[in-house]
Design a protein around this motif. Structure first.
Motif, PDB file in Angstrom:
ATOM      1  N   VAL A  23     -33.345 -52.603  27.692  1.00 63.66           N
ATOM      2  CA  VAL A  23     -32.750 -51.315  27.360  1.00 63.66           C
ATOM      3  C   VAL A  23     -32.666 -51.171  25.847  1.00 63.66           C
ATOM      4  O   VAL A  23     -32.224 -52.087  25.149  1.00 63.66           O
ATOM      5  CB  VAL A  23     -31.329 -51.215  27.962  1.00 63.66           C
ATOM      6  N   THR A  28     -29.561 -44.757  23.530  1.00 63.72           N
ATOM      7  CA  THR A  28     -29.745 -45.088  24.941  1.00 63.72           C
ATOM      8  C   THR A  28     -28.435 -45.704  25.439  1.00 63.72           C
ATOM      9  O   THR A  28     -27.677 -45.048  26.128  1.00 63.72           O
ATOM     10  CB  THR A  28     -30.953 -46.017  25.158  1.00 63.72           C
ATOM     11  N   VAL A  49     -25.053 -44.489  31.023  1.00 61.64           N
ATOM     12  CA  VAL A  49     -25.942 -45.651  30.911  1.00 61.64           C
ATOM     13  C   VAL A  49     -25.204 -46.913  31.348  1.00 61.64           C
ATOM     14  O   VAL A  49     -25.754 -47.727  32.094  1.00 61.64           O
ATOM     15  CB  VAL A  49     -26.499 -45.782  29.478  1.00 61.64           C
ATOM     16  N   LEU A  53     -26.453 -49.256  34.354  1.00 56.36           N
ATOM     17  CA  LEU A  53     -26.720 -50.686  34.156  1.00 56.36           C
ATOM     18  C   LEU A  53     -25.839 -51.534  35.061  1.00 56.36           C
ATOM     19  O   LEU A  53     -26.275 -52.582  35.551  1.00 56.36           O
ATOM     20  CB  LEU A  53     -26.533 -51.068  32.689  1.00 56.36           C
ATOM     21  N   ILE A 110     -36.105 -49.097  29.234  1.00 57.80           N
ATOM     22  CA  ILE A 110     -35.383 -47.831  29.193  1.00 57.80           C
ATOM     23  C   ILE A 110     -35.138 -47.495  27.723  1.00 57.80           C
ATOM     24  O   ILE A 110     -34.509 -48.263  27.006  1.00 57.80           O
ATOM     25  CB  ILE A 110     -34.051 -47.928  29.967  1.00 57.80           C
TER      26      ILE A 110
END
Length: 140
Positions: A23, A28, A49, A53, A110
């Motif tokens: 990631v 992000t 996020v 996750l 990502i």
């Protein structure tokens, strides 16, 4: 690894890479508006996020951060925001096979600046870069 009855990552080079997600950090995992604003002090965690996750972690995935930002700054940020149980590594994948480059081997990456190449769309990918339509979400 099997997900919803489908075997994924069967072409990955190591068993661990089959269940690793890399990631990006800025824009992000962490909020980001500009280097001027967040250069020294990264933004707060993006809750959507973190929740995503956590779903991956609960399903047994290894979560790594792959970023150009200073590794020690990211590690301090992770501790500050109580995310140590969620993140398995920062920039240095301990499951990386010997002789590989520093790019983390992962099943998926990502990233707010990622452009997916699907094996047929290189012209479209290049067009989006050249014509400026490929912009990170925070600049739209």
């Amino acid at each position: 690894m099997e997900v919803n009855g489908k075997v994924i990552g069967s072409n990955m080079s190591t068993e661990k890479s089959k269940i690793t997600v890399a990631v990006d950090f800025d824009a992000t995992l962490a909020n980001y508006e500009s280097w001027e604003k967040h250069g020294v002090n990264p933004g707060d965690p993006r809750e959507d996020v973190v929740e995503g996750l956590q779903r991956l972690k609960d399903a047994g995935w290894i979560i790594g951060i792959h970023s150009t930002r200073n590794t020690e700054v990211i590690k301090k940020w992770i501790v500050k925001h109580n995310l140590s149980e969620l993140i398995d590594f920062v920039n240095d994948n301990p499951n990386q096979p010997e002789g590989c480059s520093s790019k983390a081997i992962a099943f998926a990456y990502i990233d707010d600046r990622g452009v997916r190449y699907d094996g047929t769309n290189m012209s479209k990918v290049v067009d989006s870069i050249l014509d400026g339509t490929m912009e990170p979400y925070y600049k739209e």
